[in-house]
Design an enzyme around this catalytic site. Structure first.
Site, PDB file in Angstrom:
ATOM      1  N   SER A   1      37.660  33.455  31.817  1.00 18.41           N
ATOM      2  CA  SER A   1      37.877  33.328  33.253  1.00 18.41           C
ATOM      3  C   SER A   1      38.149  34.608  34.027  1.00 18.41           C
ATOM      4  O   SER A   1      38.219  34.547  35.245  1.00 18.41           O
ATOM      5  CB  SER A   1      39.024  32.343  33.512  1.00 18.41           C
ATOM      6  OG  SER A   1      38.616  31.050  33.136  1.00 18.41           O
TER       7      SER A   1
ATOM      8  N   SER B   1      37.221  30.852  35.825  1.00 28.32           N
ATOM      9  CA  SER B   1      37.966  30.208  36.878  1.00 28.32           C
ATOM     10  C   SER B   1      38.507  31.169  37.944  1.00 28.32           C
ATOM     11  O   SER B   1      38.978  30.710  38.989  1.00 28.32           O
ATOM     12  CB  SER B   1      39.138  29.415  36.294  1.00 28.32           C
ATOM     13  OG  SER B   1      40.009  30.266  35.597  1.00 28.32           O
TER      14      SER B   1
ATOM     15  N   LYS C   1      45.810  35.596  41.897  1.00 31.18           N
ATOM     16  CA  LYS C   1      45.219  34.284  41.598  1.00 31.18           C
ATOM     17  C   LYS C   1      46.287  33.225  41.829  1.00 31.18           C
ATOM     18  O   LYS C   1      47.459  33.416  41.441  1.00 31.18           O
ATOM     19  CB  LYS C   1      44.726  34.269  40.157  1.00 31.18           C
ATOM     20  CG  LYS C   1      44.004  32.986  39.720  1.00 31.18           C
ATOM     21  CD  LYS C   1      43.416  33.158  38.311  1.00 31.18           C
ATOM     22  CE  LYS C   1      42.662  31.902  37.875  1.00 31.18           C
ATOM     23  NZ  LYS C   1      42.061  32.067  36.533  1.00 31.18           N
TER      24      LYS C   1
END
Lengths: 95, 482, 503
Positions: free
Chosen positions: C175, C151, C76
């Site tokens: 997330s 997210s 990420k």
């Protein structure tokens, strides 16, 4: 809890984020919706409940006083917007 | 007195750790710009603070030192909080400090003034990190930011508004300065910014509630501290007398003009939105740690002063001079140890007058003294056993200071300076002086005291300064009376 | 290869049946082909990746390798990666090549894994749909008109579309778990403090946790073994004895503390497992198709020997409001460092007159709308006069929520329910209504507030043939046991093996 436009502008200034008049109005509406969501928690009785800031009830771990970092400023400053003579440059700071 | 000035001081003392409060970068003064600003110090995305044990230990030492070695004023649990504001020398956009729960809460410092002593109470002392430096040198109309200082540990020492004059404020600042050096937590180097004072000043009619205060920031010399307070108080009084009002503000002192003026930033600058730093956990200090620190503390200045009064009979004033630094006290104690309690007053005088003058003149610390405590003790011993007169001793001291000999005895031998104390020899000389100065003898017998001194002077001259003055005095009196 | 488990890939690499370079190239080619439509990756750097792969192959040849050596992992874009652009999905860091590695990245490096690329995400991790990214929305590989969740939408999409065999992610209010649920993969948020946050760009410090995403509980356990562990540079990192999170995978629930592994064909491996079902999570707001899939999965757990226990999490309804005070408050402070002075975006010099103006324009232009909204809320709730009524109040509510779980765990071993009230929604459907968007996190937030470990595993499909995720919350430090029960479920079902069409 309802924010006035003045308050929105005051907070934006505190947070150093420029908002245009139009943005301020739109933000005011959205923030007030969000505060509507938050309001429900304020009515709950939390008398005698201690605030919880961390999951575990632990104490701070301390580091021995020793120098462990070397000079890496050329690397760190390679990503800086403006640097001269090793100094970060910004618009003049007026006291 | 028409107006009363009320002063509180906030002192920022840089703690003498090798590394920073929350990172492992060096705190050494004078490095090239940003050479000692690591990832944590420049607040790169994702970095985190880790607290320095050495800084906490120094805060504990301070807490003990201002509370007569008791730990009652040390919060076993204290919290680091974020103080949020924007400034280029504050990389995270917040300073990690302590707010609601500081590590030290309460304490007191005794100050010695011209006309007595006073106790100044401390509100609190807390740990925080220093900011970087903005250099306003023109870089084509821009400011340059050096973050070497960012993250250096500070102990912020806050006094109650107990002071009533610039004299008291300076005495307090000096006392704290002396103390932090005494307990080895701060080098006190004001030119390098290790010890900075902010003064909160307000004025009021005696008996009235506290007036609005203005904060004079970043005073880094005792002289500026005094000047700034005096100017500010005068300005506030004049403003009020002219019907104006004082607005709470932050104020800078201009050393060139001697004036204070309000800074341009104002209003919302004070909403710091304090909250406990979620990257750090509560700071807990154990009883074992506190005991260990307490055990390692040297005898504190106040305790020493009391002991000097008790054991040596020294006055508060004398004791105060000797306890300005640990080194001075150690020097004195070494001398007194060698010569005995009875010699304490003499030693005190030598240390705080002759030695101090020599050090001052040559701009030296007592640690760099050309004459050691052992050597000076040797010299004073020769005064006490009547080998030397005070005057001769002073000459010898100067010679030793210049390095002409390693000991008083060496010089006495070398120069043949033994004081003449042999009463036979002195009587003979006094007889000669009486015979040679009939006019003075007559004037003395007629009541003129000055004539006596003239005769003493003659006798000293005859012994080439080596006569024991007290003995000469005695012998002369006896002979003139009889 | 792209359907193999990490265990299989690891064995193949160790046996030299495939090389890391081959494996990495395979994924790079897929990314090249498909990322244009899915937008899962922000940065791909084939040269760097292949160099790392070559290095891994040398290690394997030397016999010096760990389970993940040679395995390509997508990260990420919130993890600072030295020498790689690290944008956090924001214009503010669009020019930021990180000068250092996050602790998590260092651990993967030490394990010999390959950096496959940096994945797309909601800007500064603020969002539940991956629509707030400066780099554009990520598509759900099951239906490109739909969001993948957020997210960590990019990481979830990458794993679901098999553009990467594994990915790292972060979870502050859901997330990891919510996008895992919406894309039909497995994702786990560990107990707070188990994974170091050093180098993981901060959103809300007391809630953020890094965690793995993979195609199965077994894969996720292997990833967690690499990610977890003490880091002295993070003061909230926990000092604990090292754990092997794969150790319980093949053990029956009842005998998990003894040495004997599961007998092949044992039909009730989860006998003794008590599953708490919170009544508050099955009421209004839960979409019927999701409820149905969850119900079916619970029945499956019962078939494996588990028992359901009705529990209550009475303060559940307060978790979203409390979260939307605490998280923005901490974020408003954490994001103050983005000021155009030392790195990142700075407004063009022609646009500002002085320092104040520089700050205000830099931050107005560098941050997107959602980030700005949250900074403003956070600034407000911390400001003078409001701190007690909002921030402190929310922290008290937080304790109530944590206490609810302490109570619950007296009668059950894990809490289960839906991870998301609905399956994925259409791109743009909720973007203009922040409050609507926030309600997506209603089931996941409590675990963040309490600091408990939680995961999501695929358990079926709902409307529009979109995946449904089962949410599992365990007691502190029970990750190994949670992964074990998930693994047993995945041995008996094949939801986790389903693959979207067209990828």
């Amino acid at each position: 809890m309802s924010l006035s436009l003045e308050e929105v502008k005051r907070i934006a200034h505190l947070a150093r984020i420029e908002v245009s008049e139009a943005e301020a109005v739109q933000t005011q509406g959205q923030l007030n919706d969000i505060f509507g969501l938050i309001e429900s928690m304020r009515a709950v009785d939390t008398e005698g409940i201690a605030p919880m800031s961390h999951a575990q009830d632990l104490m701070l771990r301390l580091r021995e006083d020793a120098v462990t970092e070397s000079d890496q400023h050329p690397l760190f400053q390679s990503v800086a917007p403006q640097v001269e003579d090793g100094l970060y440059l910004v618009p003049k700071v007026i006291e | 007195m028409e107006w009363e000035t009320v002063i509180g001081l906030e002192i920022h003392a840089q703690l003498s750790t090798t590394s920073k409060m929350f990172s492992g970068a060096s705190t050494q003064f004078g490095a090239a710009p940003n050479a000692q600003a690591c990832a944590v110090d420049i607040a790169l995305p994702g970095v985190l603070p880790v607290a320095n044990r050495g800084a906490v230990e120094r805060a504990i030492r301070f807490g003990l030192a201002v509370n007569g070695n008791s730990t009652h004023n040390i919060n076993r649990r204290s919290i680091f909080a974020r103080k949020n504001y924007f400034y280029p020398d504050l990389p995270k956009g917040y300073q990690i400090s302590q707010y609601e729960l500081p590590i030290v809460q309460g304490g007191a410092v005794n100050i010695v003034l011209k006309d007595g002593e006073k106790t100044v109470h401390l509100t609190r002392a807390h740990l925080e990190e220093d900011a970087g430096k903005s250099l306003h040198e023109d870089f084509h109309g821009l400011s340059g930011i050096d973050l070497n200082r960012a993250g250096t540990p500070l102990l912020e020492i806050v006094s109650d508004p107990d002071m009533r004059s610039s004299e008291e404020a300076v005495a307090y600042a000096r006392a704290v300065h002396s103390l932090v050096r005494w307990i080895d937590i701060c080098d006190g180097n004001m030119q390098e910014g290790s010890f900075r004072c902010d003064a909160n000043v307000s004025v009021r009619r005696p008996g009235a509630p506290l007036g609005t205060r203005r904060e004079i920031k970043n005073l880094n010399s005792f002289r500026f501290l005094q000047q700034a307070i005096e100017y500010e108080a005068k300005w506030q009084i004049e403003t009020l007398q002219d019907g104006g009002t004082i607005h709470q503000s932050t104020v800078l002192f201009d050393p060139d003009t001697g004036e204070t003026r309000a800074m341009r930033s104002k209003e919302d600058a004070h909403d710091y939105r304090y909250f406990p730093d979620p990257d750090l956990l509560p700071l807990v200090v154990s009883e074992e740690w506190l005991e260990r620190v307490r055990g390692g503390l040297p005898e504190l200045p106040q305790a020493k002063r009391e002991r000097y009064a008790r054991d040596y009979g020294l006055s508060a004033y004398d004791a105060g001079l000797l306890t300005q630094s640990r080194e001075t006290a150690a020097y004195f104690e070494d001398m007194a140890g060698r010569l005995g309690t009875g010699a304490a007053k003499v030693c005190a005088n030598w240390v705080s007058m002759d030695l101090a003058a020599a050090l001052n003149r040559d701009n030296l610390d007592i640690a760099q003294s050309a004459v050691s405590s052992a050597q000076l003790a040797g010299l004073v011993a020769r005064i006490r056993d009547n080998t030397l007169s005070g005057k001769m001793a002073r000459e010898l001291f100067d010679a030793m200071w210049k390095g002409e000999a390693a000991s008083a005895d060496e010089l006495i031998e070398k120069k043949g300076l033994k004081q003449i104390s042999d009463s036979g020899a002195l009587e003979a000389i006094v007889d000669q002086v009486i015979a040679a100065n009939p006019k003075s003898v007559e004037e003395y017998r007629a009541g003129k005291e000055k004539a006596f001194n003239a005769l003493v002077g003659q006798a000293m001259k005859a012994t080439r300064g080596k006569g024991n003055p007290a003995q000469i005095n005695e012998i002369l009196k006896k002979k003139l009376a009889g | 290869m792209i359907n193999a488990s990490l265990k299989e890939l690891s064995a193949a690499l160790a046996a030299r049946r495939i090389s890391s370079v081959e494996l990495t190239r395979t994924y790079l080619e897929r990314i090249e082909r498909l990322n244009g439509e899915l937008n899962a990756f922000i940065t791909v750097d084939p040269d760097q990746s292949l160099a790392l792969a070559a290095g891994a192959d040398l290690r394997i040849a030397r016999g010096d390798h760990a389970p993940l050596t040679g395995i390509p992992v997508a990260h990420k874009d919130i993890y600072c990666t030295k020498g790689w652009l690290t944008t956090c999905g924001s214009r503010m860091l669009a020019n930021f090549t990180s000068p250092y590695d996050a602790h998590v990245i260092e651990r993967f490096g030490a394990a010999g894994a390959v950096i496959l690329g940096k994945t797309n995400m909601d800007e500064f991790a603020m969002g539940s749909s991956n629509e707030t990214s400066f780099y554009g929305p990520v598509m759900n590989p099951w239906d490109r008109a739909f969001v993948p969740g957020g997210s960590s939408g990019g990481s979830a999409c990458a794993v679901a579309a098999r553009l990467a065999p594994a990915a790292t992610a972060t979870d502050t209010g859901g997330s990891i778990r919510q996008p895992a649920a919406l894309t039909g993969i497995t994702g786990l948020k560990p107990t707070y403090g188990v994974v170091s946050r050093y180098g993981m760009i901060a959103f809300a410090s007391s809630l953020d946790q890094g965690g793995p995403m993979g195609r199965s509980a077994e894969d996720v356990a292997m990833l967690l073994n690499v990610m977890a562990g003490f880091d002295e540079r993070d003061s909230t990192s926990l000092q604990r004895e090292g754990e092997d999170y794969t150790r319980d995978l093949d053990r029956p629930w009842d005998g998990a503390s003894t040495a004997s592994p599961l007998q092949e064909g044992s039909r009730k491996p989860l006998r003794g497992l008590r599953i708490g079902i919170p009544k508050e999570h099955f009421g209004e707001g839960l979409s019927p198709d999701v409820a149905q899939a969850i119900e079916a999965s619970l029945a499956q757990f019962e078939a494996l020997g588990a028992k359901r226990v009705q529990i209550s999490l009475p303060n559940s309804g307060l978790s979203v409001p409390a979260y939307y005070v605490i998280a923005p408050a901490e974020a408003s402070s954490n994001l103050s460092r983005f000021d155009g002075v030392r790195y990142g975006y700075r407004a063009p010099v022609s646009e500002y007159r002085d320092l104040l103006d520089m700050y205000c324009k830099t931050r107005a232009q560098g941050f997107g709308a959602e980030v700005k909204r949250r900074i403003l809320i956070g600034t407000y709730v911390l400001s003078h006069g409001y701190y007690d009524a909002y921030y402190l109040k929310a922290q008290r509510i937080r304790r109530l929520i944590a206490q609810d779980f302490v109570e619950a765990f007296k009668t059950c071993d894990v809490v289960m329910g839906p991870a998301s009230p609905t399956v994925a929604f259409m791109i743009g459907a909720k973007a203009s209504n922040p409050v609507q968007m926030y309600l997506n996190d209603i089931y996941t937030i409590p675990a963040n507030l309490a600091g408990l470990p939680a995961m999501s595993i695929p358990c079926g499909f709902g409307d529009s043939k979109l995946p449904v995720g089962l949410h599992i919350v365990g007691n502190y430090f029970s990750e190994a046991r949670m992964l074990a029960l998930a693994h047993q479920y995945q041995r008996a079902t094949d939801w986790h093996l389903r693959v979207p069409a067209g990828v």
